[in-house]
Scaffold this motif. Structure first.
Motif, PDB file in Angstrom:
ATOM      1  N   LYS A  19      56.942  30.248  44.489  1.00 45.07           N
ATOM      2  CA  LYS A  19      57.632  31.524  44.363  1.00 45.07           C
ATOM      3  C   LYS A  19      58.885  31.518  45.219  1.00 45.07           C
ATOM      4  CE  LYS A  19      58.167  35.644  42.843  1.00 45.07           C
ATOM      5  NZ  LYS A  19      58.298  35.877  41.388  1.00 45.07           N
ATOM      6  N   TYR A  64      62.295  33.898  46.401  1.00 49.68           N
ATOM      7  CA  TYR A  64      63.000  35.177  46.426  1.00 49.68           C
ATOM      8  C   TYR A  64      64.412  34.905  46.904  1.00 49.68           C
ATOM      9  CZ  TYR A  64      58.475  37.563  46.083  1.00 49.68           C
ATOM     10  OH  TYR A  64      57.251  38.006  45.671  1.00 49.68           O
ATOM     11  N   ARG A  74      48.767  37.856  46.106  1.00 50.32           N
ATOM     12  CA  ARG A  74      49.318  38.677  45.016  1.00 50.32           C
ATOM     13  C   ARG A  74      49.391  37.875  43.726  1.00 50.32           C
ATOM     14  NH1 ARG A  74      52.217  43.419  45.646  1.00 50.32           N
ATOM     15  NH2 ARG A  74      53.590  42.727  43.983  1.00 50.32           N
ATOM     16  N   GLY A  78      47.733  38.580  39.918  1.00 48.94           N
ATOM     17  CA  GLY A  78      48.687  38.794  38.826  1.00 48.94           C
ATOM     18  C   GLY A  78      49.770  39.781  39.188  1.00 48.94           C
ATOM     19  N   LEU A  79      49.934  40.088  40.477  1.00 47.90           N
ATOM     20  CA  LEU A  79      50.933  41.078  40.880  1.00 47.90           C
ATOM     21  C   LEU A  79      52.250  40.430  41.277  1.00 47.90           C
ATOM     22  CD1 LEU A  79      48.615  43.446  42.946  1.00 47.90           C
ATOM     23  CD2 LEU A  79      49.305  43.621  40.554  1.00 47.90           C
ATOM     24  N   THR A  80      52.219  39.104  41.415  1.00 46.13           N
ATOM     25  CA  THR A  80      53.449  38.344  41.649  1.00 46.13           C
ATOM     26  C   THR A  80      53.450  37.185  40.668  1.00 46.13           C
ATOM     27  OG1 THR A  80      53.643  38.931  43.991  1.00 46.13           O
ATOM     28  CG2 THR A  80      54.662  36.874  43.308  1.00 46.13           C
ATOM     29  N   PRO A  81      54.306  37.231  39.657  1.00 42.08           N
ATOM     30  CA  PRO A  81      54.334  36.118  38.707  1.00 42.08           C
ATOM     31  C   PRO A  81      54.949  34.886  39.360  1.00 42.08           C
ATOM     32  CG  PRO A  81      55.918  37.843  38.093  1.00 42.08           C
ATOM     33  CD  PRO A  81      55.240  38.303  39.336  1.00 42.08           C
ATOM     34  N   ARG A 114      44.888  41.539  34.200  1.00 42.22           N
ATOM     35  CA  ARG A 114      44.187  42.822  34.137  1.00 42.22           C
ATOM     36  C   ARG A 114      42.707  42.597  33.839  1.00 42.22           C
ATOM     37  NH1 ARG A 114      42.072  46.926  31.724  1.00 42.22           N
ATOM     38  NH2 ARG A 114      41.711  45.711  29.851  1.00 42.22           N
ATOM     39  N   ARG A 148      40.968  41.293  36.818  1.00 45.42           N
ATOM     40  CA  ARG A 148      40.782  42.299  37.871  1.00 45.42           C
ATOM     41  C   ARG A 148      39.584  43.213  37.611  1.00 45.42           C
ATOM     42  NH1 ARG A 148      46.588  42.969  37.892  1.00 45.42           N
ATOM     43  NH2 ARG A 148      46.351  45.035  36.973  1.00 45.42           N
ATOM     44  N   VAL A 199      39.600  44.289  45.626  1.00 45.01           N
ATOM     45  CA  VAL A 199      40.791  44.051  46.433  1.00 45.01           C
ATOM     46  C   VAL A 199      40.756  44.908  47.698  1.00 45.01           C
ATOM     47  CG1 VAL A 199      43.303  44.106  46.484  1.00 45.01           C
ATOM     48  CG2 VAL A 199      42.123  43.596  44.339  1.00 45.01           C
ATOM     49  N   GLY A 223      45.418  47.162  41.925  1.00 47.52           N
ATOM     50  CA  GLY A 223      44.304  46.295  42.313  1.00 47.52           C
ATOM     51  C   GLY A 223      43.129  46.457  41.360  1.00 47.52           C
ATOM     52  N   ALA A 224      43.075  47.602  40.708  1.00 51.65           N
ATOM     53  CA  ALA A 224      42.073  47.863  39.672  1.00 51.65           C
ATOM     54  C   ALA A 224      42.652  47.389  38.331  1.00 51.65           C
ATOM     55  CB  ALA A 224      41.769  49.361  39.636  1.00 51.65           C
ATOM     56  N   PRO A 225      41.851  47.408  37.283  1.00 57.15           N
ATOM     57  CA  PRO A 225      42.401  46.921  36.007  1.00 57.15           C
ATOM     58  C   PRO A 225      43.315  47.926  35.312  1.00 57.15           C
ATOM     59  CG  PRO A 225      40.014  47.232  35.851  1.00 57.15           C
ATOM     60  CD  PRO A 225      40.412  47.648  37.215  1.00 57.15           C
ATOM     61  N   LEU A 226      44.347  48.370  35.999  1.00 55.31           N
ATOM     62  CA  LEU A 226      45.391  49.187  35.377  1.00 55.31           C
ATOM     63  C   LEU A 226      46.700  48.414  35.480  1.00 55.31           C
ATOM     64  CD1 LEU A 226      44.601  52.744  36.827  1.00 55.31           C
ATOM     65  CD2 LEU A 226      44.001  51.853  34.582  1.00 55.31           C
ATOM     66  N   THR A 227      47.611  48.690  34.564  1.00 53.83           N
ATOM     67  CA  THR A 227      48.896  48.001  34.581  1.00 53.83           C
ATOM     68  C   THR A 227      50.013  49.005  34.875  1.00 53.83           C
ATOM     69  OG1 THR A 227      49.296  48.386  32.245  1.00 53.83           O
ATOM     70  CG2 THR A 227      48.074  46.393  32.815  1.00 53.83           C
ATOM     71  N   LEU A 250      57.576  46.735  41.269  1.00 53.07           N
ATOM     72  CA  LEU A 250      56.234  46.537  41.820  1.00 53.07           C
ATOM     73  C   LEU A 250      55.673  45.142  41.568  1.00 53.07           C
ATOM     74  CD1 LEU A 250      54.536  49.936  40.883  1.00 53.07           C
ATOM     75  CD2 LEU A 250      55.628  49.287  43.024  1.00 53.07           C
ATOM     76  N   ILE A 251      56.011  44.539  40.452  1.00 51.18           N
ATOM     77  CA  ILE A 251      55.485  43.208  40.114  1.00 51.18           C
ATOM     78  C   ILE A 251      56.589  42.198  40.407  1.00 51.18           C
ATOM     79  CG2 ILE A 251      54.426  41.775  38.311  1.00 51.18           C
ATOM     80  CD1 ILE A 251      52.782  44.234  38.931  1.00 51.18           C
ATOM     81  N   ARG A 252      56.551  41.638  41.583  1.00 45.49           N
ATOM     82  CA  ARG A 252      57.641  40.731  41.936  1.00 45.49           C
ATOM     83  C   ARG A 252      57.146  39.671  42.893  1.00 45.49           C
ATOM     84  NH1 ARG A 252      58.468  42.505  46.906  1.00 45.49           N
ATOM     85  NH2 ARG A 252      57.353  44.443  47.133  1.00 45.49           N
TER      86      ARG A 252
END
Lengths: 318, 253
Positions: free
Chosen positions: A26, A28, A62, A66-69, A87, A90, A95, B96-100, B251-253
């Motif tokens: 990753k 930045y 992260r 899946g919160l940081t590709p 998703r 998760r 978490v 953190g839960a299965p929501l997007t 948020l997704i970075r």
């Protein structure tokens, strides 16, 4: 409370890696934060990511969620390709984030119930699970209290309970005890060991060496975005460091060391700030010399921090 | 964006919080617009008299109902949503839960729309009690007001996606919401303006809400219903898509 999951998915079969990562990278703004990280986490183990602040631990976590590709690399968590099916993964992950994300508008119980609703949980099953988790987190009697009145330790326990609402196969914890007092830390460790005894897999980041040594079956030492060593704490210490450490500090130590000149064969000196660490397989000659000269010292077994110092060549930047 | 109902989890969480502060919320919903209605209506209405066939109070009531949907949804999509995003980290917990991000943004916009509808409906009740509403056809205004709330909630979320602090929202209120309020026929008929200004007004969604809601409240049928709805909806859909994109990037970075 056991992490009972349908056993038909490949990720649940024994010894199949729960997490498999290859070459995760990753960047930045041109700065490489995670640099080709590869990891394998096995079912039921506690896996630690150990490293100083800014080493890339949180970014790696992260990525797992899946919160940081990632910019490069491959990643599978619980048999799901990440980030494509993050998703779905998760739904079976818990978490515990580094910073408090509890809902300040809700009571303890409402926090659990609301978080459960994100998983589509409701009814009898949920009510029972909430009771079990209140018990697990020692928050019985406080369920209707607003969370603003909870202590830091209680908030952490509630966050841990919240992470378990979906009976996850994998719990990911980002510095779960940072900022807690010793009692509160022991509370958390106790509960994490309970989870491990129920075959829940844990991935934990920490910059506390003793936490990593106490909890982790295996750990990866991360520095500047790279995994520089990965094994059990004991194996890491055995492989990388002499078993005895003698610590000297202060002006007298400096004078004494200067007078000594080069240390004899089998004694290795490492300076960190005003502390001198001498590593050796046989401490007796060294201790005799120190005692003879009347110097104050600390003699202790080697630990992870020593491994870290040797491998990275620098102190923890806490 | 695959179609699903997960956004309802986000919507329901906000509803649960709102229920805890029900009394002050409802006071706020009724309070300010009612004061406007009474003060302007009686005070100003005396000077203005009737607008064509319509008493000024009737004209103003329908206008304030529309602007209230806009204001409430905008506030929710900015100050409240920003609090959940950046201060309380509610969204980060959801992720953190299965929501997007898609679920979260849609849920927030749906909630802003709901709050917009609630505040508009509160004034509609007051207006009906004061005899300013012609007949039960006025109920048809409710879906229009919900859509209006959706649109302004979505546009507010675009601003939220950019914001570094609460201060930023003042720009949007000053540069967008206030001109929209003044240009959309809320306080006085659009025909007062020169033609180019009227044209400009019809590029904004609120003017179309007013064109639909005012006739419904005064017992006549609005004209060009589909066109009006299409303009409002277009802003809403565009706002939702842009907000989702920007917030995902944030948020997704």
């Amino acid at each position: 409370m056991a992490a009972a999951q349908p056993s038909d998915t490949p990720a649940r079969s024994p010894n199949h890696p729960l997490v498999q990562a290859h070459g995760l990278t990753k960047r930045y703004d041109g700065r490489t934060v995670v640099d080709g990280v590869g990891l394998t986490v096995r079912t039921g183990e506690c896996f630690g990511l150990l490293g100083p602040n800014g080493a890339g631990k949180t970014t790696t976590l992260r990525m797992l969620l899946g919160l940081t590709p990632p910019d490069a690399g491959e990643l599978t968590v619980l048999g799901e390709p990440i980030p494509e099916r993050a998703r779905e993964a998760r739904t079976r992950i818990g978490v515990v984030p580094q910073f408090d994300t509890l809902d300040p508008d809700f009571t303890v119980r409402e926090n659990l119930i609301t978080y459960a609703s994100y998983f589509g949980l409701k009814g009898e099953t949920l009510a029972r699970r909430v009771e079990e988790l209140l018990e697990f987190a020692s928050l019985k009697g406080r369920e209707d209290v607003n969370i603003q009145s909870l202590s830091g330790g209680m908030k952490r326990r509630l966050t841990l309970a919240r992470a378990l609402i979906n009976q996850p196969a994998l719990v990911v914890l980002d510095e779960p005890t940072t900022g807690l007092d010793p009692q509160a830390r022991h509370h958390i460790w106790h509960r994490l060991r309970t989870l491990l005894s129920r075959d829940t897999t844990l991935i934990i980041t920490t910059h506390y060496m003793e936490e990593a040594e106490r909890l982790c079956d295996r750990l990866a030492i991360i520095d500047q975005g790279r995994v520089i060593a990965c094994d059990s704490p004991r194996a890491l210490i055995q492989a990388h460091i002499e078993p005895h450490v003698v610590e000297l500090s202060g002006h007298a130590a400096t004078v004494w060391l200067d007078k000594q000149g080069a240390l004899p064969e089998g004694e290795r000196l490492h300076r960190v700030g005003d502390i001198a660490l001498i590593y050796t397989h046989d401490p007796r000659p060294l201790l005799q010399r120190l005692d003879a000269d009347g110097l104050r010292y600390l003699h202790r077994p080697a630990n992870l921090e020593d491994v870290f110092l040797k491998l990275t060549g620098h102190d923890l930047r806490d | 964006m695959s179609p699903n109902l997960r956004f309802l989890h986000v919507w329901r969480r906000n509803l649960k919080v709102w229920r805890k502060i029900l009394i002050p919320s409802i006071m706020g919903n009724f309070g300010e617009p009612v004061l406007y209605l009474l003060a302007f209506g009686y005070g100003f209405g005396m000077l203005v008299g009737d607008l064509g066939e319509m008493p000024y109070m009737v004209f103003l009531a329908s206008g304030i109902i529309c602007s209230s949907a806009m204001f409430t949804a905008s506030f929710e999509g900015m100050y409240s949503a920003y609090t959940r995003m950046d201060v309380q980290h509610t969204w980060s917990a959801m992720l953190g839960a299965p929501l997007t991000v898609d679920d979260i943004v849609l849920g927030e916009v749906a909630w802003a729309a709901t709050k917009g509808l609630m505040s508009a409906a509160a004034i509609l009740v007051v207006a009906a009690v004061l005899g300013l509403v012609a007949n039960a056809w006025a109920l048809l205004a409710l879906p229009v007001l919900l859509l209006t709330g959706f649109t302004f909630g979505a546009c507010a979320m675009v601003v939220t996606a950019f914001s570094k602090s609460y201060d930023f929202f003042l720009y949007y209120f000053t540069l967008v919401i206030t001109p929209t309020l003044l240009l959309s026929g809320v306080f006085f008929p659009l025909e007062q303006f020169p033609a180019p200004v009227q044209m400009l007004a019809y590029l904004l969604p609120l003017a179309h809400t007013v064109e639909l809601v005012r006739p419904l409240l005064t017992g006549t049928m609005p004209t060009q219903v589909l066109l009006h709805l299409a303009v409002i909806a277009a802003y809403g859909v565009a706002g939702l898509m842009i907000a989702t994109r920007l917030i995902r990037r944030r948020l997704i970075r």
